[in-house]
Write a protein that holds these residues in place. Structure first.
Motif, PDB file in Angstrom:
ATOM      1  N   TRP A   1       0.850  -1.187   0.000  1.00  0.00           N
ATOM      2  CA  TRP A   1       0.000   0.000   0.000  1.00  0.00           C
ATOM      3  C   TRP A   1       0.883   1.233   0.000  1.00  0.00           C
ATOM      4  O   TRP A   1       1.931   1.249   0.632  1.00  0.00           O
ATOM      5  CB  TRP A   1      -0.884   0.037   1.252  1.00  0.00           C
ATOM      6  N   PHE A   2       0.473   2.289  -0.709  1.00  0.00           N
ATOM      7  CA  PHE A   2       1.161   3.572  -0.673  1.00  0.00           C
ATOM      8  C   PHE A   2       0.134   4.654  -0.927  1.00  0.00           C
ATOM      9  O   PHE A   2      -0.518   4.670  -1.985  1.00  0.00           O
ATOM     10  CB  PHE A   2       2.272   3.634  -1.730  1.00  0.00           C
ATOM     11  N   LEU A   3      -0.035   5.552   0.051  1.00  0.00           N
ATOM     12  CA  LEU A   3      -0.979   6.666  -0.049  1.00  0.00           C
ATOM     13  C   LEU A   3      -2.360   6.206  -0.524  1.00  0.00           C
ATOM     14  O   LEU A   3      -2.919   6.728  -1.479  1.00  0.00           O
ATOM     15  CB  LEU A   3      -0.425   7.760  -0.979  1.00  0.00           C
ATOM     16  N   GLN A   4      -2.900   5.225   0.119  1.00  0.00           N
ATOM     17  CA  GLN A   4      -4.220   4.634  -0.135  1.00  0.00           C
ATOM     18  C   GLN A   4      -4.337   3.980  -1.507  1.00  0.00           C
ATOM     19  O   GLN A   4      -5.435   3.816  -2.031  1.00  0.00           O
ATOM     20  CB  GLN A   4      -5.324   5.670   0.066  1.00  0.00           C
ATOM     21  N   MET A   5      -3.207   3.586  -2.092  1.00  0.00           N
ATOM     22  CA  MET A   5      -3.222   2.827  -3.344  1.00  0.00           C
ATOM     23  C   MET A   5      -2.693   1.424  -3.048  1.00  0.00           C
ATOM     24  O   MET A   5      -1.645   1.284  -2.433  1.00  0.00           O
ATOM     25  CB  MET A   5      -2.327   3.472  -4.404  1.00  0.00           C
ATOM     26  N   LYS A   6      -3.423   0.422  -3.487  1.00  0.00           N
ATOM     27  CA  LYS A   6      -2.967  -0.948  -3.345  1.00  0.00           C
ATOM     28  C   LYS A   6      -2.011  -1.251  -4.495  1.00  0.00           C
ATOM     29  O   LYS A   6      -2.305  -0.963  -5.652  1.00  0.00           O
ATOM     30  CB  LYS A   6      -4.148  -1.921  -3.375  1.00  0.00           C
ATOM     31  N   ILE A   7      -0.858  -1.826  -4.155  1.00  0.00           N
ATOM     32  CA  ILE A   7       0.166  -2.130  -5.155  1.00  0.00           C
ATOM     33  C   ILE A   7       0.251  -3.641  -5.307  1.00  0.00           C
ATOM     34  O   ILE A   7       0.390  -4.367  -4.328  1.00  0.00           O
ATOM     35  CB  ILE A   7       1.539  -1.582  -4.712  1.00  0.00           C
ATOM     36  N   HIS A   8       0.169  -4.089  -6.533  1.00  0.00           N
ATOM     37  CA  HIS A   8       0.262  -5.531  -6.804  1.00  0.00           C
ATOM     38  C   HIS A   8       1.362  -5.766  -7.833  1.00  0.00           C
ATOM     39  O   HIS A   8       1.356  -5.162  -8.901  1.00  0.00           O
ATOM     40  CB  HIS A   8      -1.064  -6.078  -7.331  1.00  0.00           C
TER      41      HIS A   8
END
Length: 142
Positions: A98-105
């Motif tokens: 997660w980074f600044l309310q973004m899910k990273i996949h």
């Protein structure tokens, strides 16, 4: 800064939580990155790029005390980790999810995708809770 304090302050250490601490940290860290050979993006001031050669690069994005970096090779990522630890007291937390309310996949082929579906959902739940009589109609109702 002299317009805020009347004279240039001598910064020994910014205190976490003070009004200006985030701003002072951004200034100090940005200047340090530039002195280490990073190039600051003209369009996104929170984005810094380090080139070691044509095929070796690293991109670092930071927002106050959250950082995200990725490089063309693991060696340059390890170099950044060592470089930062030599100057700042800091913790590496591994791969970002997660980074600044973004899910990273990260996909098996090495590519990445970002998912921001939780952000609008959080906003809707914050301003239109299920127990509220006003606002947007609940899903499945007319």
């Amino acid at each position: 800064m002299s317009k805020y304090f009347g004279q240039p302050p001598r910064l020994r250490k910014a205190l976490y939580g003070l009004t200006l601490s985030g701003k002072l940290w951004v200034i100090e860290f940005s200047e340090w990155l530039l002195n280490q050979g990073f190039i600051q993006s003209n369009t996104e001031p929170a984005c810094f790029i380090l080139y070691k050669d044509e095929k070796t690069w690293l991109i670092l994005i930071f927002y106050v005390d959250d950082m995200l970096c990725f490089g063309s090779k693991k060696q340059i990522e390890k170099y950044l980790e060592k470089l930062i630890k030599s100057r700042f007291h800091h913790e590496i937390q591994g791969n970002a999810h997660w980074f600044l309310q973004m899910k990273i996949h990260q996909h098996k082929d090495g590519s990445y995708s970002l998912d921001q579906t939780s952000y609008p959902s959080n906003i809707i739940h914050k301003y239109n809770p299920k127990t509220c009589s006003w606002g947007l109609p609940q899903h499945g109702t007319t």
